[in-house]
Structure formats: structure tokens, C-alpha cells
Design an enzyme around this catalytic site. Structure first.
Site, PDB file in Angstrom:
ATOM      1  N   GLY A  13       0.770  -1.160  -0.100  1.00  0.00           N
ATOM      2  CA  GLY A  13      -0.053  -0.036  -0.001  1.00  0.00           C
ATOM      3  C   GLY A  13       0.755   1.123   0.058  1.00  0.00           C
ATOM      4  O   GLY A  13       2.060   1.150   0.185  1.00  0.00           O
ATOM      5  N   MET A  15       1.255   3.658   2.148  1.00  0.00           N
ATOM      6  CA  MET A  15       1.843   3.817   3.562  1.00  0.00           C
ATOM      7  C   MET A  15       2.796   2.705   3.915  1.00  0.00           C
ATOM      8  O   MET A  15       4.067   3.030   4.145  1.00  0.00           O
ATOM      9  CB  MET A  15       0.900   4.065   4.606  1.00  0.00           C
ATOM     10  N   GLY A  99      -0.799   2.573  13.609  1.00  0.00           N
ATOM     11  CA  GLY A  99      -1.202   3.751  13.022  1.00  0.00           C
ATOM     12  C   GLY A  99      -2.687   3.774  12.303  1.00  0.00           C
ATOM     13  O   GLY A  99      -3.104   4.584  11.720  1.00  0.00           O
ATOM     14  N   THR A 100      -3.149   2.383  12.337  1.00  0.00           N
ATOM     15  CA  THR A 100      -4.545   2.174  11.708  1.00  0.00           C
ATOM     16  C   THR A 100      -5.509   2.932  12.742  1.00  0.00           C
ATOM     17  O   THR A 100      -5.507   3.202  13.663  1.00  0.00           O
ATOM     18  CB  THR A 100      -4.795   0.613  11.841  1.00  0.00           C
ATOM     19  N   THR A 101      -6.275   3.721  11.727  1.00  0.00           N
ATOM     20  CA  THR A 101      -7.383   4.237  12.063  1.00  0.00           C
ATOM     21  C   THR A 101      -8.929   3.631  12.088  1.00  0.00           C
ATOM     22  O   THR A 101      -8.963   2.627  11.147  1.00  0.00           O
ATOM     23  CB  THR A 101      -7.841   5.694  11.898  1.00  0.00           C
ATOM     24  N   MET A 126       0.928   9.405  13.315  1.00  0.00           N
ATOM     25  CA  MET A 126       2.096   9.403  13.681  1.00  0.00           C
ATOM     26  C   MET A 126       2.989  10.608  13.652  1.00  0.00           C
ATOM     27  O   MET A 126       4.251  10.570  13.853  1.00  0.00           O
ATOM     28  CB  MET A 126       3.180   8.139  13.477  1.00  0.00           C
ATOM     29  N   HIS A 156      -8.949  14.744   3.081  1.00  0.00           N
ATOM     30  CA  HIS A 156      -8.183  13.619   2.795  1.00  0.00           C
ATOM     31  C   HIS A 156      -8.448  13.253   1.554  1.00  0.00           C
ATOM     32  O   HIS A 156      -9.306  13.725   0.623  1.00  0.00           O
ATOM     33  CB  HIS A 156      -8.299  12.374   3.706  1.00  0.00           C
ATOM     34  N   HIS A 157      -7.594  12.480   0.907  1.00  0.00           N
ATOM     35  CA  HIS A 157      -7.707  11.812  -0.487  1.00  0.00           C
ATOM     36  C   HIS A 157      -8.998  10.953  -0.495  1.00  0.00           C
ATOM     37  O   HIS A 157      -9.460  10.527   0.106  1.00  0.00           O
ATOM     38  CB  HIS A 157      -6.347  11.147  -0.857  1.00  0.00           C
ATOM     39  N   LYS A 160      -9.785   7.357   1.153  1.00  0.00           N
ATOM     40  CA  LYS A 160      -9.796   7.152   2.740  1.00  0.00           C
ATOM     41  C   LYS A 160     -11.080   6.415   2.868  1.00  0.00           C
ATOM     42  O   LYS A 160     -12.243   7.180   2.351  1.00  0.00           O
ATOM     43  CB  LYS A 160      -9.405   8.276   3.324  1.00  0.00           C
ATOM     44  N   GLY A 166      -9.259   9.585  11.840  1.00  0.00           N
ATOM     45  CA  GLY A 166      -8.824   9.314  13.409  1.00  0.00           C
ATOM     46  C   GLY A 166      -8.106  10.629  13.955  1.00  0.00           C
ATOM     47  O   GLY A 166      -8.292  10.751  15.066  1.00  0.00           O
TER      48      GLY A 166
END
Length: 270
Positions: A13, A15, A99-101, A126, A156-157, A160, A166
Site C-alpha cells: 500500500g 503507506m 497507525g491504523t484508524t 504518527m 483527505h484523499h 480514505k 482518526g
């Protein structure tokens, strides 16, 4: 000194690729594993391919294979996948940066439970800059607790999947806690039609999705005759990657426990 052995979930992905590149560029870490869902076309390929480097680490969906050499796992995937990964890490002494929301209350409770077995840094963002911004919001909110309306706008993009972000929710939580309110009671997440006058105790949220926006967040404190805006804008995911590596370093001395980026950056003492 031996390098820290770090694995990455969601390796193919956006990230995940950024995290792998950051790990490969660091002087004190090495890529120890790369995970992705079984349906990914990247399964079986070298994890460093997108960075133009051969690492010898192949992307796999098998946790035992992907984490056999890892001391740490960084995960920016989806709640259900992250919880599955964390359960494995807790049983095998692998520390985790999450870092998952999009977690619900039950998911957050599960993270806290499993953090009793292994060290976990869990934060919706983060970025060092975002977390400093959160501290500024905490300080500002105490001064703007009366006579000022509080609104949070995030963008956001188009890809998302959760809203509000988050980070926006964390901003709301920080502000609500600072002024003695419960975000679950005062948060307003949608407005349509004849809504009546604004409840002065509420904290409003507005969401924008479009294009390739990495992440913009603005908190508006609107009073009579003046307004104050505190804004953070991300132009690259690299800031999330660098913050994640700082979280990994923080966990070196933490065998168990649940921490956030305020702990990592020493902001709780301010």
C-alpha cells in the site's frame, strides 16, 4: 550495535511502501518482514521493489513467515487486520506500532488488553507536527472554553475509507478532555436541513474527500469579534513514516504497555 528488526504490514500500500523506504534508509533499522493480504498481486515479490532495492524480504500473507525474524511490526492497515496481527504479536513478544484508524470502542479495548502482553504505540497520527499540534490544541482549548464555538475541518484523499479521520477525532477528544466535556456527548458529525441554533457546548466536524490530499486538519475557535485557527497540513506521508520509526525506537525499552505519540515525543510532561 545490532539493528532493530522491523516488519511492515500492508507492504504494497501507499503507506507500507513509504515505511519500507524509510526503514531501508535508516541507519539503525533493517527490514525483517513484509505482510499483505493473500489476494495482493505483490505476494511473493521483493518488498524493496518499489524503492528500487533488492532486500531479500518477500511479501507474504503468512504471519509466521513474515514475522519470524521481526522484533517490531508497524501496521497502518484496517482495524480487523490490525487486531489479528496484534494478537499474534502479543503471543510472540513482538512489539507493535499501530497507525491504523477507524477502531470502535471494542477494538480500542482489545488493543489495551493485548498491550498488557507486549509494547504498543497506538496513535491515529504518527506525524511529529500533528502531535505537537494536538498539544497546542489542548493548551488553547482551556482559554477558549467559554464564548467560542469549536469546529474541526479535515480533508483527505478520495481513497480514505473512514470519516471523520482518526486525527480529527483525536483532536476532538483532546479538546473535549481539556475543557471537561465528553466527545461522545457533544460531538456533531453531520448537519442537514433546519438544524436550529448551534449548541454552544458542541464540537462540530466537517469532512472533505477528494483527489490526492494527504491530510489537512484545521480547528476553528470562533468567538464574537475574532476567531483563531490552528492548522496542520501534510504534503507527504513521509512524516508519518519518520514518526513511526521514532515510535519503534521508543519501544526498545518497553516490553509491555500501551503508549501514544505524546509518550514518544515527551509531550505529556509539558
Amino acid at each position: 550495535m545490532s539493528k532493530l528488526r522491523v516488519a511492515v504490514a500492508g507492504a504494497s500500500g501507499r503507506m507500507g511502501k513509504m515505511l519500507i523506504e524509510a526503514i531501508l534508509a535508516s541507519e539503525d533499522m533493517e527490514l525483517a518482514g513484509a505482510l499483505d493480504v493473500a489476494a495482493s498481486v505483490a505476494i511473493g515479490t521483493d518488498a524493496g521493489l518499489s524503492a528500487g532495492k533488492a532486500t531479500g524480504v518477500l511479501i507474504t500473507s503468512d504471519l509466521a513467515t513474515g514475522l519470524k525474524d521481526a522484533q517490531f511490526l508497524i501496521d497502518f492497515t484496517r482495524p480487523e487486520g490490525t487486531l489479528h496481527h496484534l494478537a499474534y504479536c502479543a503471543e510472540h513478544g513482538i512489539r507493535m506500532v499501530i497507525g491504523t484508524t477507524g477502531f470502535d470502542d471494542a477494538g480500542k479495548a482489545r488493543i489495551a488488553e493485548l498491550a498488557q502482553k507486549t509494547g504498543v504505540v497506538f496513535a491515529p497520527n504518527m506525524s511529529v507536527g500533528v502531535n505537537v499540534t494536538l498539544k497546542l490544541l489542548e493548551m488553547a482549548a482551556r482559554s477558549f472554553s467559554h464564548g467560542y464555538d469549536i469546529e474541526i475541518v479535515e480533508a483527505h484523499h478520495r481513497h480514505k475509507v473512514d470519516a471523520p479521520s482518526g486525527t480529527a477525532l483525536k483532536m476532538g477528544e483532546v479538546i473535549a478532555n481539556a475543557i471537561g466535556r465528553d466527545l461522545n456527548e457533544v460531538g456533531v458529525f453531520a448537519r442537514e436541513g433546519v438544524t436550529g441554533e448551534r449548541d454552544p457546548s458542541s464540537i462540530g466536524f466537517a469532512t472533505i474527500r477528494g483527489g490526492d490530499i494527504v491530510g489537512d486538519h484545521t480547528v476553528l475557535f470562533a468567538g464574537i469579534g475574532e476567531r483563531v485557527e490552528i492548522t496542520h497540513k501534510s504534503s507527504s506521508r513521509v512524516t508519518y513514516a519518520h514518526g513511526s520509526l521514532r515510535a519503534v525506537r521508543y519501544l526498545q525499552e518497553k516490553q509491555s504497555g500501551l503508549f501514544d505519540m505524546f509518550d514518544v515525543l515527551g509531550l505529556k510532561a509539558l
